[in-house]
Design a protein around this motif. Structure first.
Motif, PDB file in Angstrom:
ATOM      1  N   GLN A   1      63.034  11.567  11.919  1.00  0.00           N
ATOM      2  CA  GLN A   1      63.961  10.042  10.664  1.00  0.00           C
ATOM      3  C   GLN A   1      62.552  10.483   9.014  1.00  0.00           C
ATOM      4  OE1 GLN A   1      64.452   7.062  12.703  1.00  0.00           O
ATOM      5  NE2 GLN A   1      66.213   6.048  10.667  1.00  0.00           N
ATOM      6  N   ILE A   2      61.746  10.041   9.726  1.00  0.00           N
ATOM      7  CA  ILE A   2      61.045   9.647   8.671  1.00  0.00           C
ATOM      8  C   ILE A   2      60.780  11.120   7.709  1.00  0.00           C
ATOM      9  CG2 ILE A   2      58.611   9.169   7.953  1.00  0.00           C
ATOM     10  CD1 ILE A   2      59.004   7.380   9.981  1.00  0.00           C
ATOM     11  N   VAL A   3      60.553  12.331   8.058  1.00  0.00           N
ATOM     12  CA  VAL A   3      60.446  13.540   7.916  1.00  0.00           C
ATOM     13  C   VAL A   3      61.747  14.095   6.586  1.00  0.00           C
ATOM     14  CG1 VAL A   3      59.987  16.423   7.670  1.00  0.00           C
ATOM     15  CG2 VAL A   3      58.739  14.381   9.043  1.00  0.00           C
ATOM     16  N   ALA A   4      62.518  13.963   7.749  1.00  0.00           N
ATOM     17  CA  ALA A   4      64.010  14.117   6.573  1.00  0.00           C
ATOM     18  C   ALA A   4      64.037  12.886   5.198  1.00  0.00           C
ATOM     19  CB  ALA A   4      65.506  13.599   7.636  1.00  0.00           C
ATOM     20  N   GLN A   5      64.244  11.962   5.392  1.00  0.00           N
ATOM     21  CA  GLN A   5      64.254  10.967   4.572  1.00  0.00           C
ATOM     22  C   GLN A   5      62.998  11.091   3.134  1.00  0.00           C
ATOM     23  OE1 GLN A   5      63.128   7.148   5.974  1.00  0.00           O
ATOM     24  NE2 GLN A   5      65.571   6.495   7.128  1.00  0.00           N
ATOM     25  N   ASP A   6      61.458  11.263   3.605  1.00  0.00           N
ATOM     26  CA  ASP A   6      60.699  12.299   2.601  1.00  0.00           C
ATOM     27  C   ASP A   6      60.974  14.057   2.180  1.00  0.00           C
ATOM     28  OD1 ASP A   6      59.163  10.511   3.723  1.00  0.00           O
ATOM     29  OD2 ASP A   6      58.015  11.192   4.855  1.00  0.00           O
ATOM     30  N   LEU A   9      63.615  12.791  -0.210  1.00  0.00           N
ATOM     31  CA  LEU A   9      62.241  12.051  -1.508  1.00  0.00           C
ATOM     32  C   LEU A   9      62.424  12.999  -2.609  1.00  0.00           C
ATOM     33  CD1 LEU A   9      62.063   9.474  -3.498  1.00  0.00           C
ATOM     34  CD2 LEU A   9      60.153   9.817  -1.964  1.00  0.00           C
ATOM     35  N   ALA A  10      61.247  14.343  -2.268  1.00  0.00           N
ATOM     36  CA  ALA A  10      61.281  14.912  -2.511  1.00  0.00           C
ATOM     37  C   ALA A  10      61.511  15.858  -3.817  1.00  0.00           C
ATOM     38  CB  ALA A  10      59.800  16.226  -2.032  1.00  0.00           C
ATOM     39  N   ALA A  11      62.791  16.204  -3.122  1.00  0.00           N
ATOM     40  CA  ALA A  11      64.064  17.225  -3.493  1.00  0.00           C
ATOM     41  C   ALA A  11      64.005  16.558  -4.935  1.00  0.00           C
ATOM     42  CB  ALA A  11      64.831  17.651  -2.371  1.00  0.00           C
ATOM     43  N   MET A  12      64.195  15.395  -4.721  1.00  0.00           N
ATOM     44  CA  MET A  12      65.157  14.380  -5.465  1.00  0.00           C
ATOM     45  C   MET A  12      63.678  14.039  -6.850  1.00  0.00           C
ATOM     46  SD  MET A  12      66.070   9.924  -5.853  1.00  0.00           S
ATOM     47  CE  MET A  12      65.009   9.799  -5.886  1.00  0.00           C
ATOM     48  N   LEU A  13      62.773  14.176  -6.659  1.00  0.00           N
ATOM     49  CA  LEU A  13      62.029  13.960  -7.554  1.00  0.00           C
ATOM     50  C   LEU A  13      61.182  15.074  -7.933  1.00  0.00           C
ATOM     51  CD1 LEU A  13      58.945  11.631  -5.721  1.00  0.00           C
ATOM     52  CD2 LEU A  13      60.448  10.986  -7.795  1.00  0.00           C
ATOM     53  N   GLU A  27      54.396   9.604  -7.493  1.00  0.00           N
ATOM     54  CA  GLU A  27      56.293  10.129  -6.964  1.00  0.00           C
ATOM     55  C   GLU A  27      55.130  11.424  -6.787  1.00  0.00           C
ATOM     56  OE1 GLU A  27      60.004   7.792  -9.633  1.00  0.00           O
ATOM     57  OE2 GLU A  27      58.101   9.448 -10.544  1.00  0.00           O
ATOM     58  N   VAL A  28      54.157  12.134  -7.268  1.00  0.00           N
ATOM     59  CA  VAL A  28      53.135  13.165  -7.842  1.00  0.00           C
ATOM     60  C   VAL A  28      52.682  13.245  -6.039  1.00  0.00           C
ATOM     61  CG1 VAL A  28      51.852  14.836  -8.506  1.00  0.00           C
ATOM     62  CG2 VAL A  28      53.185  13.308  -9.706  1.00  0.00           C
ATOM     63  N   ARG A  32      53.400  15.656  -2.825  1.00  0.00           N
ATOM     64  CA  ARG A  32      52.284  16.856  -2.154  1.00  0.00           C
ATOM     65  C   ARG A  32      52.699  16.195  -0.908  1.00  0.00           C
ATOM     66  NH1 ARG A  32      47.863  15.661  -6.970  1.00  0.00           N
ATOM     67  NH2 ARG A  32      49.083  17.074  -8.463  1.00  0.00           N
ATOM     68  N   ARG A  33      52.408  15.193  -0.611  1.00  0.00           N
ATOM     69  CA  ARG A  33      52.832  14.584   1.022  1.00  0.00           C
ATOM     70  C   ARG A  33      53.706  15.513   1.490  1.00  0.00           C
ATOM     71  NH1 ARG A  33      53.861   9.021   0.978  1.00  0.00           N
ATOM     72  NH2 ARG A  33      55.783  10.245   1.158  1.00  0.00           N
TER      73      ARG A  33
END
Length: 117
Positions: A1-6, A9-13, A27-28, A32-33
């Motif tokens: 669940q957390i990985v999917a949210q991350d 978010l990363a794709a959006m950024l 955001e950077v 990276r994370r």
């Protein structure tokens, strides 16, 4: 669940950066994370799939954590799990305090459907 949210978010950024917007340092770091997490998720999953006893998994992951502390994806760290637990508890408390916000239907007089007035 957390990985999917991350990942979302990363794709959006990344898309925002591709459109010419400047990302903040926070955001950077998040991008990276997430990239590191995706790369580390592959060996992590392979080790989980290996046919080991539960003790074998504990020993392998314990050894890896000592030798390579950054091995575990950030979604599996205690800090991120604690944040998820706190967020879930807040949502549960909010839904108990206001059943209408949680999707409970109410009649015009304020009584939830299915309950006596």
């Amino acid at each position: 669940q957390i990985v999917a949210q991350d990942i979302r978010l990363a794709a959006m950024l990344v898309l925002r950066a591709a459109r010419g917007h400047t990302l903040t340092q926070r955001e950077v770091r998040a991008v990276r994370r997430t990239g590191k997490d995706i790369v580390m998720l592959v060996p992590f999953t392979v080790i989980l799939i290996m046919p080991l006893s539960p003790l074998g998994h504990v020993l392998v992951f314990g050894f890896l954590q000592r030798v390579w502390p950054g091995f575990f994806p950030s979604a599996f760290t205690d800090v991120r799990q604690g944040m998820l637990d706190m967020y879930s508890a807040l949502l549960t408390a909010k839904s108990r305090a206001d059943p209408a916000a949680a999707g409970g239907a109410r009649t015009p007089d304020g009584v939830a459907r299915g309950q006596a007035a």
